[in-house]
Each structure stands twice: as structure tokens, then as C-alpha cells.
Design a protein around this motif. Structure first.
Motif, PDB file in Angstrom:
ATOM      1  N   THR A   9       6.217  14.798   1.037  1.00 28.38           N
ATOM      2  CA  THR A   9       5.153  13.867   0.652  1.00 28.38           C
ATOM      3  C   THR A   9       5.455  12.448   1.122  1.00 28.38           C
ATOM      4  OG1 THR A   9       4.530  15.186  -1.275  1.00 28.38           O
ATOM      5  CG2 THR A   9       3.917  12.856  -1.295  1.00 28.38           C
ATOM      6  N   ILE A  10       6.665  11.974   0.861  1.00 26.38           N
ATOM      7  CA  ILE A  10       6.997  10.601   1.235  1.00 26.38           C
ATOM      8  C   ILE A  10       7.099  10.453   2.745  1.00 26.38           C
ATOM      9  CG2 ILE A  10       8.761   8.797   1.056  1.00 26.38           C
ATOM     10  CD1 ILE A  10       9.174   9.684  -1.844  1.00 26.38           C
ATOM     11  N   ALA A  11       7.604  11.470   3.429  1.00 23.61           N
ATOM     12  CA  ALA A  11       7.612  11.429   4.895  1.00 23.61           C
ATOM     13  C   ALA A  11       6.195  11.289   5.431  1.00 23.61           C
ATOM     14  CB  ALA A  11       8.275  12.687   5.447  1.00 23.61           C
ATOM     15  N   GLY A  12       5.242  11.943   4.763  1.00 22.09           N
ATOM     16  CA  GLY A  12       3.843  11.814   5.163  1.00 22.09           C
ATOM     17  C   GLY A  12       3.316  10.400   4.980  1.00 22.09           C
ATOM     18  N   PHE A  13       3.733   9.736   3.893  1.00 18.99           N
ATOM     19  CA  PHE A  13       3.330   8.342   3.679  1.00 18.99           C
ATOM     20  C   PHE A  13       3.930   7.427   4.753  1.00 18.99           C
ATOM     21  CE2 PHE A  13       3.050   9.332  -1.138  1.00 18.99           C
ATOM     22  CZ  PHE A  13       1.761   9.819  -0.980  1.00 18.99           C
ATOM     23  N   LEU A  14       5.190   7.660   5.117  1.00 18.07           N
ATOM     24  CA  LEU A  14       5.810   6.873   6.181  1.00 18.07           C
ATOM     25  C   LEU A  14       5.023   7.011   7.480  1.00 18.07           C
ATOM     26  CD1 LEU A  14       9.571   7.702   5.496  1.00 18.07           C
ATOM     27  CD2 LEU A  14       8.506   5.459   5.207  1.00 18.07           C
ATOM     28  N   GLU A  15       4.634   8.222   7.800  1.00 16.46           N
ATOM     29  CA  GLU A  15       3.856   8.458   9.018  1.00 16.46           C
ATOM     30  C   GLU A  15       2.483   7.796   8.919  1.00 16.46           C
ATOM     31  OE1 GLU A  15       2.268  12.212  11.767  1.00 16.46           O
ATOM     32  OE2 GLU A  15       3.423  12.575   9.944  1.00 16.46           O
ATOM     33  N   LYS A  16       1.855   7.877   7.742  1.00 21.41           N
ATOM     34  CA  LYS A  16       0.525   7.294   7.524  1.00 21.41           C
ATOM     35  C   LYS A  16       0.514   5.806   7.856  1.00 21.41           C
ATOM     36  CE  LYS A  16      -2.677   6.264   3.689  1.00 21.41           C
ATOM     37  NZ  LYS A  16      -2.955   6.494   2.235  1.00 21.41           N
ATOM     38  N   ALA A  64       0.827  -1.207   0.000  1.00 21.14           N
ATOM     39  CA  ALA A  64       0.000   0.000   0.000  1.00 21.14           C
ATOM     40  C   ALA A  64       0.866   1.263   0.000  1.00 21.14           C
ATOM     41  CB  ALA A  64      -0.943  -0.010   1.199  1.00 21.14           C
ATOM     42  N   PHE A  65       1.926   1.256   0.787  1.00 20.80           N
ATOM     43  CA  PHE A  65       2.856   2.381   0.812  1.00 20.80           C
ATOM     44  C   PHE A  65       3.458   2.615  -0.565  1.00 20.80           C
ATOM     45  CE2 PHE A  65       7.421   3.499   1.232  1.00 20.80           C
ATOM     46  CZ  PHE A  65       7.299   4.786   1.746  1.00 20.80           C
ATOM     47  N   ASP A  66       3.915   1.528  -1.212  1.00 18.40           N
ATOM     48  CA  ASP A  66       4.532   1.649  -2.529  1.00 18.40           C
ATOM     49  C   ASP A  66       3.555   2.195  -3.559  1.00 18.40           C
ATOM     50  OD1 ASP A  66       6.935   0.600  -1.585  1.00 18.40           O
ATOM     51  OD2 ASP A  66       6.354  -1.470  -2.036  1.00 18.40           O
ATOM     52  N   GLU A  67       2.278   1.800  -3.460  1.00 13.64           N
ATOM     53  CA  GLU A  67       1.298   2.321  -4.414  1.00 13.64           C
ATOM     54  C   GLU A  67       1.062   3.811  -4.204  1.00 13.64           C
ATOM     55  OE1 GLU A  67      -3.290   1.621  -5.964  1.00 13.64           O
ATOM     56  OE2 GLU A  67      -2.222  -0.012  -4.964  1.00 13.64           O
ATOM     57  N   ASP A  68       1.030   4.251  -2.951  1.00 17.38           N
ATOM     58  CA  ASP A  68       0.894   5.685  -2.692  1.00 17.38           C
ATOM     59  C   ASP A  68       2.058   6.460  -3.315  1.00 17.38           C
ATOM     60  OD1 ASP A  68      -1.480   5.446  -1.353  1.00 17.38           O
ATOM     61  OD2 ASP A  68      -0.670   5.851   0.645  1.00 17.38           O
ATOM     62  N   VAL A  69       3.268   5.926  -3.153  1.00 13.21           N
ATOM     63  CA  VAL A  69       4.440   6.595  -3.735  1.00 13.21           C
ATOM     64  C   VAL A  69       4.340   6.598  -5.252  1.00 13.21           C
ATOM     65  CG1 VAL A  69       6.946   6.516  -4.006  1.00 13.21           C
ATOM     66  CG2 VAL A  69       5.924   6.052  -1.769  1.00 13.21           C
ATOM     67  N   ALA A  70       3.941   5.478  -5.851  1.00 11.68           N
ATOM     68  CA  ALA A  70       3.831   5.393  -7.307  1.00 11.68           C
ATOM     69  C   ALA A  70       2.835   6.412  -7.843  1.00 11.68           C
ATOM     70  CB  ALA A  70       3.421   3.982  -7.719  1.00 11.68           C
ATOM     71  N   LYS A  71       1.693   6.536  -7.185  1.00 15.88           N
ATOM     72  CA  LYS A  71       0.688   7.488  -7.644  1.00 15.88           C
ATOM     73  C   LYS A  71       1.167   8.932  -7.468  1.00 15.88           C
ATOM     74  CE  LYS A  71      -3.306   4.463  -7.101  1.00 15.88           C
ATOM     75  NZ  LYS A  71      -4.563   4.174  -6.361  1.00 15.88           N
ATOM     76  N   ALA A  72       1.935   9.183  -6.410  1.00 13.93           N
ATOM     77  CA  ALA A  72       2.497  10.525  -6.225  1.00 13.93           C
ATOM     78  C   ALA A  72       3.527  10.832  -7.308  1.00 13.93           C
ATOM     79  CB  ALA A  72       3.130  10.639  -4.834  1.00 13.93           C
ATOM     80  N   ILE A  73       4.323   9.840  -7.689  1.00 15.78           N
ATOM     81  CA  ILE A  73       5.266  10.020  -8.793  1.00 15.78           C
ATOM     82  C   ILE A  73       4.507  10.312 -10.077  1.00 15.78           C
ATOM     83  CG2 ILE A  73       6.947   8.829 -10.279  1.00 15.78           C
ATOM     84  CD1 ILE A  73       7.912   7.345  -7.759  1.00 15.78           C
ATOM     85  N   GLY A  74       3.432   9.550 -10.323  1.00 16.99           N
ATOM     86  CA  GLY A  74       2.609   9.797 -11.503  1.00 16.99           C
ATOM     87  C   GLY A  74       2.034  11.194 -11.511  1.00 16.99           C
ATOM     88  N   ASP A  75       1.504  11.639 -10.369  1.00 20.09           N
ATOM     89  CA  ASP A  75       0.957  12.996 -10.283  1.00 20.09           C
ATOM     90  C   ASP A  75       2.024  14.042 -10.577  1.00 20.09           C
ATOM     91  OD1 ASP A  75      -1.524  11.982  -9.649  1.00 20.09           O
ATOM     92  OD2 ASP A  75      -1.320  12.308  -7.483  1.00 20.09           O
ATOM     93  N   ALA A  76       3.224  13.826 -10.029  1.00 19.61           N
ATOM     94  CA  ALA A  76       4.298  14.797 -10.232  1.00 19.61           C
ATOM     95  C   ALA A  76       4.699  14.899 -11.693  1.00 19.61           C
ATOM     96  CB  ALA A  76       5.510  14.413  -9.379  1.00 19.61           C
ATOM     97  N   LEU A  77       4.542  13.792 -12.436  1.00 18.39           N
ATOM     98  CA  LEU A  77       4.941  13.763 -13.846  1.00 18.39           C
ATOM     99  C   LEU A  77       3.738  13.929 -14.780  1.00 18.39           C
ATOM    100  CD1 LEU A  77       7.494  10.793 -13.731  1.00 18.39           C
ATOM    101  CD2 LEU A  77       7.968  13.259 -13.614  1.00 18.39           C
ATOM    102  N   PHE A  78       2.561  14.201 -14.208  1.00 16.66           N
ATOM    103  CA  PHE A  78       1.334  14.353 -14.995  1.00 16.66           C
ATOM    104  C   PHE A  78       1.053  13.103 -15.821  1.00 16.66           C
ATOM    105  CE2 PHE A  78       3.129  18.607 -14.364  1.00 16.66           C
ATOM    106  CZ  PHE A  78       2.082  19.215 -13.683  1.00 16.66           C
ATOM    107  N   LEU A  79       1.235  11.943 -15.187  1.00 14.61           N
ATOM    108  CA  LEU A  79       1.006  10.666 -15.832  1.00 14.61           C
ATOM    109  C   LEU A  79      -0.032   9.871 -15.051  1.00 14.61           C
ATOM    110  CD1 LEU A  79       4.689   9.542 -16.572  1.00 14.61           C
ATOM    111  CD2 LEU A  79       3.025  10.368 -18.253  1.00 14.61           C
TER     112      LEU A  79
END
Length: 273
Positions: free
Chosen positions: A257-264, A52-67
Motif C-alpha cells: 500500500t505505501i509503495a503504491g502511495f510513493l509511486e502515486k 498529501a502523501f502523509d494524509e493518504d498513509v494516515a487514512k490507510a492506517i485508520g482503515d487498517a484499524l477500523f478507525l
């Protein structure tokens, strides 16, 4: 059964055999180039504790790249020696996946020509866990007590390396466990004094088992720290994407952003390197 085997460790175990011979028939390799468009296919290890953590990071990467991120479930359940893993991963990276999340990345991780490692988006430690309230560090535990380790993990390898350098009287007897739930039970009932496991495994155990809230992390001393640098694999066909992903990771580390996911998810460690 909770099971954890980092992809980086599986790569390391499988690399020597793979270097001699790949088991992939040539006709199964798709040599065409997918049109990227405005989406990427992101794959995941179905056995990963950090799914679940990895998917959150992947989607954040996608958002950052407009993908747009198309989630593609990967594979898992390979034996601890990594047999068959590298062939499956190479085939997936060649034919299906633009990015594979949740990989233990390091400078000595072997890679095939089908993919390349990104920068780490998080660094998460192995921890030493006990139930006894009197112990503050591993060194407080009498040497006649037994310890548990997560089988085939970086934390176990780290302990073995340390123990081999010590006189027999100065090291603890180690029991390897593939079943984290059972290892937790053995800590709680006193069969073993404590256990070494990846911190996300502890976070999941404490969410699933009320009695596991009695467990606490103490210092590893005298054993050196062990931690997993978590990143992704990117298809080597797209060096531009790899560069963009690395830049996105840097930005997500910098803006918290990623620090927030770690805390989540209740993960220890830190964002980035």
C-alpha cells in the motif's frame, strides 16, 4: 516559496533549550483523557512537502484499524532554529492530536513526555540534481563550481559533515537556499552546478515548472547518502494506539500500500525502514 524543514530536525534544534525550560503555562495543558471511540485526530504540518502523501498513509492506517480519521491541520512557519516549535507540538499532542504525521524519526530524535515515535512508514532520500547532461555523479563536477543546498535540511548537514573532513581544494563551495524555486532557477541558469534537496521537493518542482523537467538526479558520490525515515508521533497517553499504529504500518508496508502511495506522488525511496 517552497520551504522544507523536517520535524525531526526542528526537534533536534529545539531540544536543548526545551530540556532546560518549557514555555507552556501549566493551565494550557489539558490533563483530561479524550475518549477514543472509533475515531482518531490526526494532525499535519501545514508546511510539509509530503502533506498529501502523509494524509493518504494516515487514512490507510485508520482503515487498517477500523478507525475514522479526523484531519486536523497543524501549524508551521517557525524559524529555522525551531524556536517555539517544541512547545506548540507538545501542546498539540497533549490537547488535540492522537497522531502527528510526517515526522523524521530516528533513534536519537528527542521527544517530550507528551508523545512517542512510531516506526517509519517510508524512507525517502535527499538527492543531488543537475541540468548538465554530461555529469553522472557529483564527483564529475569541477571543484571551482558552486553547489546549492536546502537550508537547515538533513541533506545540507550531511554535506557539511563530509566537507569538513576534506582538504579545502577537494570540496565545493556551498550556497544555502531557503527558496527551492530560486535554487532551481540558479541550477538552470548555471549560477550553481547542482543542488541537494529532498526528493519530494524535486517532484513538486517538476510538477509546477515545465523547465524543471530538464533537471535530473545523479549519484551523490563521493558524499554518503542522506535519507529521511518518515513516521509519526503518537500521544504517549495511549500506548495501545502506538502499538496498533506500528502493526498497521508493518501491514501496509508488507502489502504494498505505501509503495503504491510513493509511486502515486513520484517519490523515490522505499516503504518502511
Amino acid at each position: 516559496m517552497l520551504r522544507y524543514l523536517t520535524l525531526g530536525l526542528a526537534l533536534l534544534m529545539a531540544s536543548s533549550a526545551y530540556a532546560q525550560s518549557s514555555g507552556i503555562p501549566p493551565e494550557e495543558m489539558d490533563n483530561s483523557r479524550r475518549l477514543a471511540g472509533d475515531a482518531i485526530n490526526v494532525c499535519f504540518d501545514i508546511t510539509s512537502l509530503g502533506r498529501a502523501f502523509d494524509e493518504d498513509v494516515a487514512k490507510a492506517i485508520g482503515d487498517a484499524l477500523f478507525l475514522e480519521v479526523n484531519v486536523v491541520e497543524g501549524f508551521g512557519g517557525f524559524p529555522l532554529n525551531g524556536d517555539g516549535f517544541l512547545d506548540e507540538l507538545t501542546l498539540a499532542m497533549n490537547n488535540t492530536c492522537d497522531m502527528f504525521m510526517g515526522v523524521s524519526v530516528s533513534t536519537n530524535s528527542p521527544v517530550s513526555d507528551a508523545f512517542a515515535l512510531t516506526r517509519p512508514y517510508a524512507t525517502i532520500p535527499f538527492v543531488f540534481v543537475v541540468a548538465d547532461p554530461d555529469w553522472q555523479k557529483l564527483g564529475d563536477i569541477p571543484k571551482d563550481r558552486k553547489l546549492g543546498t536546502a537550508m537547515a535540511s538533513l541533506g545540507e548537514m550531511n554535506y557539511i559533515t563530509w566537507a569538513q573532513q576534506q582538504p579545502e581544494a577537494e570540496r565545493w563551495v556551498r550556497y544555502p537556499y531557503a527558496n527551492f524555486d530560486l535554487m532551481t532557477t540558479r541550477v538552470l541558469d548555471g549560477t550553481i552546478a547542482g543542488m541537494v534537496l529532498w526528493q519530494p521537493a524535486l517532484a513538486r518542482l517538476q510538477q509546477q515548472r515545465p523547465d524543471a523537467t530538464a533537471l535530473r538526479v545523479i549519484a551523490n558520490d563521493p558524499i554518503p547518502a542522506a535519507e529521511v525515515r518518515v513516521g509519526a508521533l503518537v500521544s504517549s497517553r495511549n500506548s495501545f494506539l502506538r502499538s496498533q499504529v506500528d502493526q498497521a504500518i508493518d501491514a501496509l508496508v508488507a502489502d504494498g500500500t505505501i509503495a503504491g502511495f510513493l509511486e502515486k506522488y513520484g517519490y523515490a525511496g522505499h516503504a518502511g525502514e
